[in-house]
Scaffold this motif. Sequence first.
Motif, PDB file in Angstrom:
ATOM      1  N   LEU A  28       0.824  -1.205   0.000  1.00  0.00           N
ATOM      2  CA  LEU A  28       0.000   0.000   0.000  1.00  0.00           C
ATOM      3  C   LEU A  28       0.860   1.257   0.000  1.00  0.00           C
ATOM      4  CD1 LEU A  28      -2.780  -1.186   2.448  1.00  0.00           C
ATOM      5  CD2 LEU A  28      -3.034  -0.727   0.011  1.00  0.00           C
ATOM      6  N   ASN A  30       3.729   1.668  -1.249  1.00  0.00           N
ATOM      7  CA  ASN A  30       4.249   1.907  -2.591  1.00  0.00           C
ATOM      8  C   ASN A  30       3.248   2.636  -3.474  1.00  0.00           C
ATOM      9  OD1 ASN A  30       6.761   0.890  -2.245  1.00  0.00           O
ATOM     10  ND2 ASN A  30       6.186  -1.197  -2.833  1.00  0.00           N
ATOM     11  N   LYS A  31       1.990   2.487  -3.087  1.00  0.00           N
ATOM     12  CA  LYS A  31       0.939   3.174  -3.850  1.00  0.00           C
ATOM     13  C   LYS A  31       0.598   4.511  -3.196  1.00  0.00           C
ATOM     14  CE  LYS A  31      -0.260   0.761  -7.391  1.00  0.00           C
ATOM     15  NZ  LYS A  31      -0.541   1.286  -8.725  1.00  0.00           N
ATOM     16  N   LYS A  32       1.475   5.000  -2.384  1.00  0.00           N
ATOM     17  CA  LYS A  32       1.284   6.274  -1.672  1.00  0.00           C
ATOM     18  C   LYS A  32       0.094   6.237  -0.709  1.00  0.00           C
ATOM     19  CE  LYS A  32       3.759   9.479  -4.536  1.00  0.00           C
ATOM     20  NZ  LYS A  32       3.761   9.227  -5.977  1.00  0.00           N
ATOM     21  N   ARG A  42      -9.361   6.139  -1.504  1.00  0.00           N
ATOM     22  CA  ARG A  42      -9.430   5.256  -2.662  1.00  0.00           C
ATOM     23  C   ARG A  42     -10.871   4.827  -2.802  1.00  0.00           C
ATOM     24  NH1 ARG A  42      -4.576   3.620  -5.220  1.00  0.00           N
ATOM     25  NH2 ARG A  42      -3.307   5.428  -4.728  1.00  0.00           N
ATOM     26  N   ASN A 153      -9.964  -0.284  -7.099  1.00  0.00           N
ATOM     27  CA  ASN A 153      -8.864  -0.444  -8.029  1.00  0.00           C
ATOM     28  C   ASN A 153      -7.718  -1.033  -7.259  1.00  0.00           C
ATOM     29  OD1 ASN A 153      -9.572   0.183 -10.511  1.00  0.00           O
ATOM     30  ND2 ASN A 153      -8.798   2.288 -10.474  1.00  0.00           N
ATOM     31  N   THR A 155      -4.293  -2.799  -5.909  1.00  0.00           N
ATOM     32  CA  THR A 155      -2.869  -2.783  -6.053  1.00  0.00           C
ATOM     33  C   THR A 155      -2.492  -4.243  -6.047  1.00  0.00           C
ATOM     34  OG1 THR A 155      -2.871  -2.698  -3.706  1.00  0.00           O
ATOM     35  CG2 THR A 155      -2.655  -0.632  -4.837  1.00  0.00           C
TER      36      THR A 155
END
Length: 683
Positions: A28, A30-32, A42, A153, A155
């Motif tokens: 997570l 890494n997905k900011k 999100r 969406n 990750t």
Amino acid sequence: MKYTSNYKFLLEDLSKLKGVGKKTSEILKNKKINNLFDLLWRLPKSYIDRTENNNINELQIGRIHTITVLVKKYSFPRIRNLPNRVTCEDNTGTIDCVFFNSYEGYIKKILPLHEEVTISGKISIFNKKYQITNPRYVSKDKALIEKIHSKYNLTAGISQKIYNKIIDQILKNLPILKEWLHSEVLKKFDNESWNDSIKKLHNPKNIGNFKSNFYRRLAFDEILASHLISSEIRKKIKKVKKKEKKFSNESSRKVISRLSYKLTNEQNKSLTEINKDLTSKNKMFRLLQGDVGSGKTIVALISALNVIESGYQVAFMAPTEILCRQHYKLAKKIYSNKIKIEILTGKSDYYEKKRINKEINSKKINILFGTHSLFQKKIKFSNLGFIIIDEQHKFGVRQRKSLSDKGGINCDVLLMSATPIPRTLIMSVYGDMDISIIKEKPNHRKEILTYSKLEDKIDDVIRFIKKELNNKNQVFWVCPLIEESKKIDHQSAIKKFDYLSKIFPGKVALLHSKIDKLEKENILNNFLNNKFQILVSTTVIEVGIDFPNATTIVIENANKFGLSQLHQLRGRVGRGLKQSSCILIFKKNLSKNARKRIKILKNSNDGFLISKEDMKLRGFGDLLGFKQSGLKSFKLADPVHNEDLFILAENEIKRIEIEEKNLIKYKPLIKLYDQADVINDLI
Ligand code: ADP
Ligand code: MG
């Protein structure tokens, strides 16, 4: 975790959540997504309805069904590649749950023999028997399965199910925050609280429900937070007391009287606004916004002269060396020779740099032009009073703030930008600054004529260009961008260069991103000096450079560009006295949308109008420059659909600025939305 009324809960690390281990939280991050609040933003994209529980004889192949069945029999073949199989039944038939790569222990745990379980998954058929492969939704608790499940969406590495569980966990523990909205404003959203709104936002039934009160409330919060932050920065900068600058306007008046043209009304108005700031006791932080070719440079140079007259030094920064040099030359031309003007570029050699540093430090130099290099630590102005930055739209709010801090207390700041912003967005983008706008163009200017041509009519274009060259005019030829592949971007430009060189031998030059910086400058300089007449390039044509002798710009594959970008490119011509043209070349089969865009460009040379239309067609994020600027784009609020909310927020800010001295009420709002802590020391 417990209920809390403290927003800080939402800023907690993800590892606080049950079921989120190191691996998940890393994915997570890494997905900011760093904390719980980030997760809440999100939004679910769609949902799967698992509510309807069917009998086995009602199942349809290929569809997702939920069934409640009895576990009857295991089959664990213990042979590689053969799946484990669990046969289940209800009163109407049997079905197999098939598991690849699974452990017997796990299967026995989730599907205990002779017990009733609820399963949901996609139905397939094998050997004339129903089966569900690797079912993820299995539980003895019906209620856990028979729900509408949000789809996010995802990750990679996190299953939909786990993601939903995490979100559920946060929603269950959502703090009840004290209301920050004014009661009159809250009424407009039917008094939806933040807490309820967030819950509704994640309720899968509400996907796409952006007109509802809860959605609009959250969108409004988002806008208000961003405006509040800007407004606070602006107030803070303005609060800085500086020594007012004193000047007589005499030297600037002289310069103005010697110009070959008269300043336009809006140039004069902007000058007055800037001078007022310079002579005030509050620090100036102002944006000079004007369409391409509206004449911002001269306004900046005249105000710079006033600052010099008042005894301070000026730093004038531009994004590229060639643009710096152009401004530098103009200053040399119009200022009296008593003013000491210097330029610092990558080309300046060691001794030159050393001399300039020394002279800047001993106040011999009055105004220094340069690129970003002007902000190096070793360059020490003796009394810098004014920073001017041209074409700054790539700076975000934070960079701007640090810029204004950098110059010191007595330093005023003027930024210039040619990127027109639709009215509704000005506060969001530039709310931290005061703004002067130049809308009109110098009045001798002829409108640029815009044409569209299909690709196979290129001979017409060549004929047109021949005529232009005969009239001693110059031409830009912009080649298509090949999306996704920066590597081959320049190939189409090379091809076109070859093609045009055959028709116009010795008159064409080529510019693309693979050409190194010095060579690029050379080429641009040669073009400026009319050493060749046609410049073929990718989109690397510099912003801001004034090529008064270029009268035609050809843009190939024009539908690859946004309206604002086309308008900016078009602004490379039409700067001199002659009639200029822009030829947009299209491949065949123009879409309706493309036709609409051409029409807008043909009918208007007004960058503000065009940017508004652009935004309507493509959305805010795609407007020229914003993608690169790092400017925060809104998650919920949409400048096109929520125009009213933007206006409401702007008015609300005005009210807050007057009526509310203490912003403590807004602390949760600001802290949640401004995680970069731009204004951390304010409340
Ligand atoms: P921009 O606002 O895009 O930076 P520039 O400052 O480069 O525009 O000005 C574009 C051109 O217009 C320059 O050649 C400049 O000399 C000319 N210009 C500026 N002001 C006027 C005016 N009031 N009347 C006529 N020409 C002007
Ligand atoms: Mg400019």
